[in-house]
Design an enzyme around this catalytic site. Structure first.
Site, PDB file in Angstrom:
ATOM      1  N   HIS A  18       0.835  -1.200   0.000  1.00  0.00           N
ATOM      2  CA  HIS A  18       0.000   0.000   0.000  1.00  0.00           C
ATOM      3  C   HIS A  18       0.874   1.256   0.000  1.00  0.00           C
ATOM      4  O   HIS A  18       0.675   2.160  -0.823  1.00  0.00           O
ATOM      5  CB  HIS A  18      -0.901  -0.008   1.241  1.00  0.00           C
ATOM      6  N   GLU A  19       1.830   1.290   0.906  1.00  0.00           N
ATOM      7  CA  GLU A  19       2.708   2.465   0.995  1.00  0.00           C
ATOM      8  C   GLU A  19       3.608   2.581  -0.233  1.00  0.00           C
ATOM      9  O   GLU A  19       3.968   3.688  -0.642  1.00  0.00           O
ATOM     10  CB  GLU A  19       3.554   2.393   2.270  1.00  0.00           C
ATOM     11  N   HIS A  22       1.827   4.723  -2.766  1.00  0.00           N
ATOM     12  CA  HIS A  22       1.973   6.163  -2.507  1.00  0.00           C
ATOM     13  C   HIS A  22       3.378   6.631  -2.891  1.00  0.00           C
ATOM     14  O   HIS A  22       3.553   7.683  -3.502  1.00  0.00           O
ATOM     15  CB  HIS A  22       1.723   6.459  -1.029  1.00  0.00           C
TER      16      HIS A  22
END
Length: 431
Positions: A18-19, A22
């Site tokens: 997920h990170e 980003h």
């Protein structure tokens, strides 16, 4: 301990991916990434590569990416705050996007490596048993019926039945066409699976033991995998579900089983145990189901991964809407304790079930983060969209209040789902 390790691996992988979404989106638009951290709290390991400090922290229940200019207005082309709103939206969307991508890859991996599936899924959907109070039981489907269509979609085998039911799982109106005694019959009902005991139509299974639970009544009398049950209390039975019916009707009274093991036939007396959670008498055995390993070519596996992720996303959104509108009880929501149990149980079954469960949770994480609540990615996207429409940014005071409201909402939601988990445990139910 196994449950804890499985949970930490699950969360670690999902949060890292997920990170990473980003991080890569920020890099794509030239935003300086100051910190990329897996976990919160005290830093265990830290290494600076270029302009970014990479961390591994003590609490692996999350992670974060710190962007230059994320928390204050900085007039610098490398600052997040200086980027146009459409780029900010894509950077915020990067996390959920990568959770969707991870789900696709994991589902594809499962399809390529292969999994054991029941052989009957490729056979015509000849109904051998109908679960009481299930959707199909309410519709009047009977053993011996052949399912031809579900909600106007033709089905030729149990696999197509399964996929069609999955696609329509939240539907509140059902039509099923069956072949009965050489005649096609159309059946209709305005009801849902969630208000019934499942779909309920199942194939015929032989009364052969596939697994014996340790310390169960069956285990205590020496029953083994491969045993075929011929009679119950002297009466011949036709298949697994007839055995189940006799056991349930016996309640907690002794039952005489006639068992064939190899070439020998013997009789054993057993006293069923009443399950405290369901009140149903059980022996502690599960049926033998002949299985076959199914693998897919890489391209087909990838297409399958995309399809499964898409369908799961649609169903998750429908389920979320049903929770909001009251169609599904909020008591069905699970929290970290439920996820830990799912992780542990799937890990015990093997790497493939664990990977498949990780793909499922990855989709749920993506959907949850896209909910337009403050501090979630969806909340940021909503904020940037409104700013684009207004053509001017919100004041720092408003943004501070927005964030505080977000934390309050998330704390309430987290507290509720954890309480749900605890209540299920104390009530003796499964998560």
């Amino acid at each position: 301990m196994e449950y804890v390790l499985a949970f930490l691996v699950l969360i670690g992988v999902l949060i890292w991916f997920h990170e990473l979404g980003h991080f890569l989106m920020a890099k794509l638009f030239g935003v300086k990434v100051e910190i990329f951290s897996i976990g919160f709290g005290p830093v265990l390991l830290s290494k600076r590569i270029g302009e970014t400090e990479y961390r591994l922290s003590a609490l692996p229940l999350g992670g974060f990416v710190k962007l230059y200019g994320e928390e204050e207005e900085i007039h610098d082309k490398r600052a997040f705050s200086s980027k146009p709103n459409w780029q900010k939206i894509l950077i915020a969307f990067g996390g959920p996007l990568f959770n969707f991508i991870l789900a696709v890859l994991l589902f594809a991996f499962v399809a390529m490596v292969g999994k054991q599936v029941p052989k009957y899924i490729y056979e015509k959907p000849l109904v051998g048993h109908v679960v009481e109070n299930s959707l199909t039981h309410k519709m009047g489907i009977k053993p011996g019926d052949v399912i031809l269509e579900i909600n106007s979609k033709k089905v030729q085998n149990w696999k197509e039945v399964e996929s069609t039911v999955f696609e329509n799982i939240l539907t509140k109106s059902w039509s099923i066409k069956v072949l009965r005694d050489g005649k096609e019959i159309n059946l209709f009902i305005n009801d849902s699976i969630s208000k019934s005991s499942g779909f309920g139509a199942e194939p015929w299974l032989p009364a052969i033991v596939g697994r014996v639970v340790e310390d169960s009544p069956a285990y205590q009398i020496g029953m083994q995998k491969g045993d075929r049950i011929l009679k119950v209390n002297g009466k011949e039975i036709d298949g697994w579900y007839e055995l189940v019916r006799h056991i349930r009707e016996s309640k907690d009274k002794p039952v005489l089983l006639t068992i064939k093991r190899g070439e020998s036939i013997e009789e054993k007396m057993v006293i069923p145990k009443v399950d405290q959670r369901t009140g149903i008498p059980i022996l502690g055995i599960s049926p033998y189901v002949e299985s076959t390993k199914v693998t897919e070519e890489p391209l087909k596996a990838l297409i399958d991964g995309v399809y499964r992720t898409y369908m799961l996303s649609i169903l998750s959104l429908k389920a979320l809407w049903s929770v909001i509108t009251g169609g599904i009880s909020i008591k069905t929501l699970g929290g970290p304790i439920a996820i830990a149990q799912l992780a542990g149980e799937s890990a015990q079954q093997g790497i493939i079930p664990f990977v498949a469960m990780m793909a499922f949770i990855s989709v749920q994480l993506a959907i949850f983060n896209l909910i337009p609540l403050p501090i979630l990615d969806g909340g940021l996207i909503l904020l940037f969209l409104i700013e684009s429409i207004r053509r001017k940014p919100f004041s720092p005071k408003f943004k501070e209040a927005w964030v505080k409201a977000g934390y309050a909402i998330i704390i309430v939601i987290a507290g509720f789902v954890i309480l749900n988990d605890i209540i299920r445990i104390l009530s003796g139910g499964r998560l």
